[in-house]
Design an enzyme around this catalytic site. Sequence first.
Site, PDB file in Angstrom:
ATOM      1  CE1 TYR A 146     115.171   7.884  63.245  1.00  0.00           C
ATOM      2  CE2 TYR A 146     114.337   6.098  61.917  1.00  0.00           C
ATOM      3  CZ  TYR A 146     114.770   6.578  63.129  1.00  0.00           C
ATOM      4  OH  TYR A 146     114.813   5.753  64.224  1.00  0.00           O
ATOM      5  CE  LYS A 196     109.061  12.134  76.433  1.00  0.00           C
ATOM      6  NZ  LYS A 196     108.926  11.379  77.685  1.00  0.00           N
ATOM      7  CG  ASP A 228     107.861   8.203  78.439  1.00  0.00           C
ATOM      8  OD1 ASP A 228     106.820   8.439  77.791  1.00  0.00           O
ATOM      9  OD2 ASP A 228     108.300   8.980  79.299  1.00  0.00           O
ATOM     10  CG  ASP A 252     113.735   2.408  63.815  1.00  0.00           C
ATOM     11  OD1 ASP A 252     113.695   1.174  63.723  1.00  0.00           O
ATOM     12  OD2 ASP A 252     114.754   3.078  63.540  1.00  0.00           O
ATOM     13  CG  ASP A 256     113.933  -3.466  66.508  1.00  0.00           C
ATOM     14  OD1 ASP A 256     113.337  -3.511  65.415  1.00  0.00           O
ATOM     15  OD2 ASP A 256     115.153  -3.691  66.633  1.00  0.00           O
TER      16      ASP A 256
END
Length: 364
Positions: A146, A196, A228, A252, A256
């Site tokens: 970001y 990851k 994942d 992020d 959620d």
Amino acid sequence: MKSYKIALLAGDGIGPEIMQEAIKIFKVIESRNEVQFELIPAPFGANAYFSHGHPFPDETKAVCDKADAILKGPIGLSHEESKKIPVELQPERGALLPLRRRYNTYANFRPVSLPKELAHFSPLKPEIIGDGIDLLMIRELVGGLYFGEKETGINDQGLRYVKESLEYDEEQIRRILHVAFKQAMRRKKILHNIHKSNVLKSSVLWNEVLEEVAVEYPDVEVRHLLVDAAATLLCLNPTQFDVMVMENMFGDILSDQGGGILGSLGLMPSACLGDEKAYYEPSHGSAPDIAGKNIANPYSMIGSVAMMLENSFDMEEEAKNVWNAMQSVFADGYSTPDLSKPGANVKMINTDEFGDKVVEKLSQ
Ligand code: NAD
């Protein structure tokens, strides 16, 4: 008498509605403690772009600079409405990321919590929720994709291209890991490291630094998990998690999902902590689909106030009282519409009614 200045950035969509409920909580806390909150509203987000020509106007920066803490509502517009604002000035790029950068709020705490008694709010089966979900996601908030360099253009083949870089230095990684280990020490001494490293070099460096930091916290058991797999396990077995730490974008997205397993993003408050300044905000967006209807769940905003009381003003007991007040409103059978379907044996209440009931409980 202590006196604190709090910048109130109500934001867009449901922001102003849920901010009203947060203000009620400050008033109760003020009424019974030797404390005064000076609440200073300031424009921020898409509304600020339309009224002031910028989503993070200078006057808002000045208010935030002087504030002891910032309470921020969600910002942003629907996909279609966003097109009315130039890309660089759209609320996240033009206001949210600059806010995070300005105050270097690198540690984002996102609690994902649902007591067993409220398992009916969750889409998961009660046997998966077991004794309740109570985990803390810690998201690095000022690095990674970001904030990395961005480039767009036309390549040698005449095709439009985009390049965005995921950047971290070891110091940025180290400081968020220290925060996470310290939280793990305060809680169950289990830290899930979400990464990851099978694909991303950034995760390889992240894990190297983690090995170094872990030496200082021998009592904490570190469990490594690919992001994942973490997404799957959050649904299949969320109660195995206690503290989870991850880089910006993973946090992020996974947080959620945290809202999803609870039953609504409306149950997701957060704290964004820097060394000098902190701001507090619901984890969710401006929910344009329900804005202006008085049906948004203000739990996320009121919970953000509780996190402010604890983290910025050392009012741990009052923070607990706020959480307990919200839980007891649910325990009395009340629910906002995001959490329950009509006829689901709940007493459905609106945004302002939820706020009033929390005030009632808190005042008892
Ligand atoms: P969203 O989080 O606004 O909404 C997703 C779903 O959750 C919607 O169905 C919404 O009604 C529901 N929801 C969210 N909060 C709720 C609440 N308190 N009570 C009841 N239901 C709630 O995500 P979106 O629709 O993808 O994004 C809308 C806008 O918000 C976009 O412009 C996006 O960029 C922005 N956004 C801002 C922030 C932020 O300010 N930190 C974070 C995420 C998204």
